[in-house]
Design an enzyme around this catalytic site. Sequence first.
Site, PDB file in Angstrom:
ATOM      1  N   ASP A  38      -5.758  -0.361  -1.946  1.00 37.21           N
ATOM      2  CA  ASP A  38      -6.516  -1.246  -2.830  1.00 37.21           C
ATOM      3  C   ASP A  38      -7.786  -1.773  -2.182  1.00 37.21           C
ATOM      4  OD1 ASP A  38      -5.207  -2.984  -0.899  1.00 37.21           O
ATOM      5  OD2 ASP A  38      -5.828  -4.638  -2.185  1.00 37.21           O
ATOM      6  N   ASP A  53      -5.252   2.279  10.356  1.00 35.40           N
ATOM      7  CA  ASP A  53      -6.689   2.018  10.546  1.00 35.40           C
ATOM      8  C   ASP A  53      -6.880   1.407  11.928  1.00 35.40           C
ATOM      9  OD1 ASP A  53      -9.318   1.059  10.451  1.00 35.40           O
ATOM     10  OD2 ASP A  53      -9.253   0.560   8.339  1.00 35.40           O
ATOM     11  N   LYS A 108      -7.158   6.859   9.972  1.00 43.10           N
ATOM     12  CA  LYS A 108      -8.610   6.717   9.943  1.00 43.10           C
ATOM     13  C   LYS A 108      -9.169   6.946  11.339  1.00 43.10           C
ATOM     14  CE  LYS A 108     -10.475   3.509   7.185  1.00 43.10           C
ATOM     15  NZ  LYS A 108     -11.124   2.234   6.773  1.00 43.10           N
ATOM     16  N   GLU A 131       3.791   4.423   6.039  1.00 44.50           N
ATOM     17  CA  GLU A 131       2.547   3.695   5.809  1.00 44.50           C
ATOM     18  C   GLU A 131       1.542   4.571   5.067  1.00 44.50           C
ATOM     19  OE1 GLU A 131       1.293   1.088   5.371  1.00 44.50           O
ATOM     20  OE2 GLU A 131       1.101  -0.244   7.075  1.00 44.50           O
ATOM     21  N   ASP A 132       0.708   3.920   4.271  1.00 45.51           N
ATOM     22  CA  ASP A 132      -0.344   4.647   3.567  1.00 45.51           C
ATOM     23  C   ASP A 132      -1.495   4.993   4.503  1.00 45.51           C
ATOM     24  OD1 ASP A 132      -0.902   1.947   3.799  1.00 45.51           O
ATOM     25  OD2 ASP A 132      -1.809   1.745   1.824  1.00 45.51           O
ATOM     26  N   GLY A 170       0.775  -1.233   0.000  1.00 47.90           N
ATOM     27  CA  GLY A 170       0.000   0.000   0.000  1.00 47.90           C
ATOM     28  C   GLY A 170       0.807   1.283   0.000  1.00 47.90           C
ATOM     29  N   PHE A 229     -14.303   2.826   3.710  1.00 48.39           N
ATOM     30  CA  PHE A 229     -13.231   2.097   3.028  1.00 48.39           C
ATOM     31  C   PHE A 229     -12.615   2.977   1.937  1.00 48.39           C
ATOM     32  CE2 PHE A 229     -10.935  -1.126   0.702  1.00 48.39           C
ATOM     33  CZ  PHE A 229     -10.349  -1.792   1.765  1.00 48.39           C
ATOM     34  N   ARG A 261      -5.318   0.701  -6.750  1.00 43.80           N
ATOM     35  CA  ARG A 261      -4.074   1.289  -6.227  1.00 43.80           C
ATOM     36  C   ARG A 261      -3.574   2.396  -7.144  1.00 43.80           C
ATOM     37  NH1 ARG A 261      -2.103  -2.081  -2.019  1.00 43.80           N
ATOM     38  NH2 ARG A 261      -2.320  -4.309  -2.351  1.00 43.80           N
TER      39      ARG A 261
HETATM   40  O1  LIG Z   1      -4.111  -0.297  10.737  1.00 45.59           O
HETATM   41  P1  LIG Z   1      -4.508  -1.563  10.061  1.00 45.59           P
HETATM   42  O2  LIG Z   1      -5.941  -1.953  10.383  1.00 45.59           O
HETATM   43  O3  LIG Z   1      -3.559  -2.703  10.309  1.00 45.59           O
HETATM   44  O4  LIG Z   1      -4.560  -1.306   8.486  1.00 45.59           O
HETATM   45  C1  LIG Z   1      -3.567  -0.646   7.764  1.00 45.59           C
HETATM   46  C2  LIG Z   1      -2.855  -1.556   6.792  1.00 45.59           C
HETATM   47  O5  LIG Z   1      -3.782  -2.191   5.906  1.00 45.59           O
HETATM   48  C3  LIG Z   1      -3.355  -2.033   4.559  1.00 45.59           C
HETATM   49  O6  LIG Z   1      -2.431  -3.011   4.195  1.00 45.59           O
HETATM   50  P2  LIG Z   1      -2.849  -4.497   3.779  1.00 45.59           P
HETATM   51  O7  LIG Z   1      -2.574  -5.413   4.924  1.00 45.59           O
HETATM   52  O8  LIG Z   1      -4.228  -4.511   3.231  1.00 45.59           O
HETATM   53  O9  LIG Z   1      -1.818  -4.874   2.633  1.00 45.59           O
HETATM   54  P3  LIG Z   1      -1.350  -3.976   1.381  1.00 45.59           P
HETATM   55  O10 LIG Z   1      -0.506  -2.864   1.925  1.00 45.59           O
HETATM   56  O11 LIG Z   1      -0.557  -4.933   0.549  1.00 45.59           O
HETATM   57  O12 LIG Z   1      -2.582  -3.459   0.676  1.00 45.59           O
HETATM   58  C4  LIG Z   1      -2.665  -0.689   4.583  1.00 45.59           C
HETATM   59  O13 LIG Z   1      -1.739  -0.595   3.512  1.00 45.59           O
HETATM   60  C5  LIG Z   1      -1.943  -0.713   5.915  1.00 45.59           C
HETATM   61  O14 LIG Z   1      -0.704  -1.381   5.793  1.00 45.59           O
HETATM   62  N1  LIG Z   2      -7.658   0.076   0.823  1.00 45.70           N
HETATM   63  C1  LIG Z   2      -7.760   0.156   2.145  1.00 45.70           C
HETATM   64  N2  LIG Z   2      -6.969  -0.583   2.900  1.00 45.70           N
HETATM   65  C2  LIG Z   2      -7.106  -0.445   4.233  1.00 45.70           C
HETATM   66  N3  LIG Z   2      -6.450  -1.057   5.216  1.00 45.70           N
HETATM   67  C3  LIG Z   2      -6.953  -0.599   6.366  1.00 45.70           C
HETATM   68  N4  LIG Z   2      -7.919   0.298   6.156  1.00 45.70           N
HETATM   69  C4  LIG Z   2      -8.028   0.419   4.819  1.00 45.70           C
HETATM   70  C5  LIG Z   2      -8.868   1.205   3.981  1.00 45.70           C
HETATM   71  O1  LIG Z   2      -9.727   1.997   4.389  1.00 45.70           O
HETATM   72  N5  LIG Z   2      -8.679   1.027   2.649  1.00 45.70           N
HETATM   73 MG   LIG Z   3      -0.280  -2.046   3.819  1.00 45.52          MG
END
Ligand SMILES: O=P(O)(O)OC[C@H]1O[C@H](OP(=O)(O)OP(=O)(O)O)[C@H](O)[C@@H]1O
Ligand SMILES: Nc1nc2[nH]cnc2c(=O)[nH]1
Ligand SMILES: [Mg+2]
Length: 183
Positions: free
Chosen positions: A162, A105, A133, A101-102, A46, A155, A168
């Site tokens: 994604d 949450d 968030k 981090e993106d 992400g 979301f 993405r």
């Molecule tokens: O605070 P949290 O509830 O842990 O959520 C945040 C994480 O969720 C997403 O990653 P994901 O695990 O979906 O993998 P990705 O980065 O490959 O999309 C996002 O990129 C953060 O890394």
């Molecule tokens: N794409 C996406 N990934 C997440 N991971 C945790 N929260 C989110 C969200 O709101 N969107």
């Molecule tokens: Mg991630």
Amino acid sequence: MEALHSDVKEVLLSEEDIHQIVSRMGEQITRDYAGKNPLVVAVLRGAVVFTADLMRAIDCPMSVDFMAVSSYGEAAKSSGVVRIVKDLDTKIEGRDVLIVEDILDSGLTLSYLIDLLKGRGPASVEVAAFLVKDVTGKTPAIEPRYVGTHVPDEFIVGYGLDFAERYRNLPYIGILKPEVYQK
Ligand SMILES: O=P(O)(O)OC[C@H]1O[C@H](OP(=O)(O)OP(=O)(O)O)[C@H](O)[C@@H]1O
Ligand SMILES: Nc1nc2[nH]cnc2c(=O)[nH]1
Ligand SMILES: [Mg+2]
């Protein structure tokens, strides 16, 4: 401006908004890490888009490495279990580590990563999160040193974020229509 994707309910941040936020964060990081040589740790997948922009807004020596973790898989909700898919190639003992981090949450991904990396003896560990968030019941208060902006409890997609590996590549941050992930 390009047409809004039909699965997106609302744009929260335009490309211009994103650019301004990233520039401001880059300036803060540049100031705080002057004279240091931080290791920027991008959390795949992400954070890759944000990291690519943020790095270019940081005007001091730095290096970058990547870690891949995943807790959401194909779902719109965290599984509650963080999996390391790829570890760092860099030794971080004595280094100033900046996790990028993106989105923050539930906080599960970051609390896991912070603990893991702190266990390796770095000089410091800080977090730059593009989005935070506003959810109730976050995992133990994680206070990122650098925060882009806050987003509502919906979301979010685009700019690296994604749903089931899609969206993405959207250049903006938007809210995904619930009917898309509830299908
Ligand atoms: O605070 P949290 O509830 O842990 O959520 C945040 C994480 O969720 C997403 O990653 P994901 O695990 O979906 O993998 P990705 O980065 O490959 O999309 C996002 O990129 C953060 O890394
Ligand atoms: N794409 C996406 N990934 C997440 N991971 C945790 N929260 C989110 C969200 O709101 N969107
Ligand atoms: Mg991630």
